[in-house]
Write a protein that holds these residues in place. Structure first.
Motif, PDB file in Angstrom:
ATOM      1  N   THR A   2       0.723  -6.862  -5.844  1.00 26.01           N
ATOM      2  CA  THR A   2      -0.045  -5.637  -6.062  1.00 26.01           C
ATOM      3  C   THR A   2       0.711  -4.464  -5.442  1.00 26.01           C
ATOM      4  O   THR A   2       1.065  -4.510  -4.262  1.00 26.01           O
ATOM      5  N   GLY A   3       0.959  -3.430  -6.232  1.00 29.17           N
ATOM      6  CA  GLY A   3       1.562  -2.213  -5.699  1.00 29.17           C
ATOM      7  C   GLY A   3       3.061  -2.125  -5.825  1.00 29.17           C
ATOM      8  O   GLY A   3       3.665  -1.165  -5.320  1.00 29.17           O
ATOM      9  N   GLU A  63       5.047   2.709  -1.406  1.00 27.44           N
ATOM     10  CA  GLU A  63       6.140   2.390  -2.311  1.00 27.44           C
ATOM     11  C   GLU A  63       7.218   1.588  -1.590  1.00 27.44           C
ATOM     12  O   GLU A  63       7.638   1.934  -0.480  1.00 27.44           O
ATOM     13  N   GLU A  99       0.816  -1.213   0.000  1.00 27.41           N
ATOM     14  CA  GLU A  99       0.000   0.000   0.000  1.00 27.41           C
ATOM     15  C   GLU A  99       0.848   1.261   0.000  1.00 27.41           C
ATOM     16  O   GLU A  99       0.316   2.365   0.015  1.00 27.41           O
TER      17      GLU A  99
END
Length: 229
Positions: free
Chosen positions: A214-215, A199, A197
């Motif tokens: 994801t992300g 970097e 959620e």
């Protein structure tokens, strides 16, 4: 002897075993302090180990239920058994061949589990690094602001998550804009999703197996250690 005549004997035997277990459980000693460290001696069995201001040490082969402190570290030797290990301000370091039937959690402090470890549930920090080597984790790994190394031959069944800091974590101070470093090492496995959620820098060894990411964009490497940032 008929089956119906055997039942009372079996029932009586089960009661006897149960009562023995109760007696054994009553002999287990809890240690609860406000100020001061706690040591669980090698090969001994304890109940809950709790202190507010002090460290907790489990010597090699010690058994305990929970080991919890607020301001202090938890250091466990080789071959220990416990349910949950936790601290608010302090690190947790676990030796080889440990058996944790619950989970391991810190707020401000790192967590390390050495070779042959088994953690039945999850490993969590808010502001600290997590490292495991040749360890099996039945749940997931979660952090807000810490680096994570799923080291060689480790297996995480419940995925990996780096949570975005929110106002709910205040007044905890986070490390500026530094990106957490996530490493999935040689022959490591992360079965669940890897969710980021915020970097991060994500390195995944070419021999590792991971779930959906994801992300973040994985950076592959094939050397014994991940590249330096």
């Amino acid at each position: 002897m008929s089956a119906t005549r055997r039942l009372p004997l079996a029932f009586a035997l089960s009661l006897l075993l149960a009562s023995s277990a109760v007696v054994a459980a009553s002999d287990v000693v809890d240690i609860d302090k406000v100020n001061g460290s706690i040591t669980a001696e090698s090969g001994q069995v304890y109940g809950d180990l709790e202190t507010v201001n002090g460290s907790i040490r489990l010597e090699d082969g010690a058994h305990a239920r929970d080991a919890q402190t607020v301001n202090g570290s938890v250091k466990a030797g080789d071959g220990i058994e416990a349910e949950d290990l936790g601290t608010v301000n302090g690190s947790i370091r676990v030796g080889t061949q440990a058996r944790i039937s619950g989970g391991i959690e810190t707020v401000n402090g790192g967590i390390f589990v050495d070779r042959g470890g088994n953690v039945a549930k999850g490993i969590e920090t808010v502001n600290g690094a997590i490292g495991i080597v040749a360890t099996e984790v039945g749940g997931g790994i979660e952090t807000v602001n810490g680096d994570v190394t799923v080291g060689i031959d480790s297996h995480v069944h419940g995925g990996l998550k780096v949570t975005k800091p929110t106002s709910n974590w205040m007044p905890i101070k986070f490390g500026g804009n530094r990106k957490p470093r996530i490493v999935i090492g040689p022959n490591a496995v992360v079965d669940g999703d890897l969710v980021f959620e915020r970097e991060v820098t994500l390195y995944v060894h070419t021999s590792a197996r991971i779930g959906k990411v994801t992300g973040a964009t994985p950076v592959a490497f094939d050397t014994p250690r991940a590249p330096h940032d």
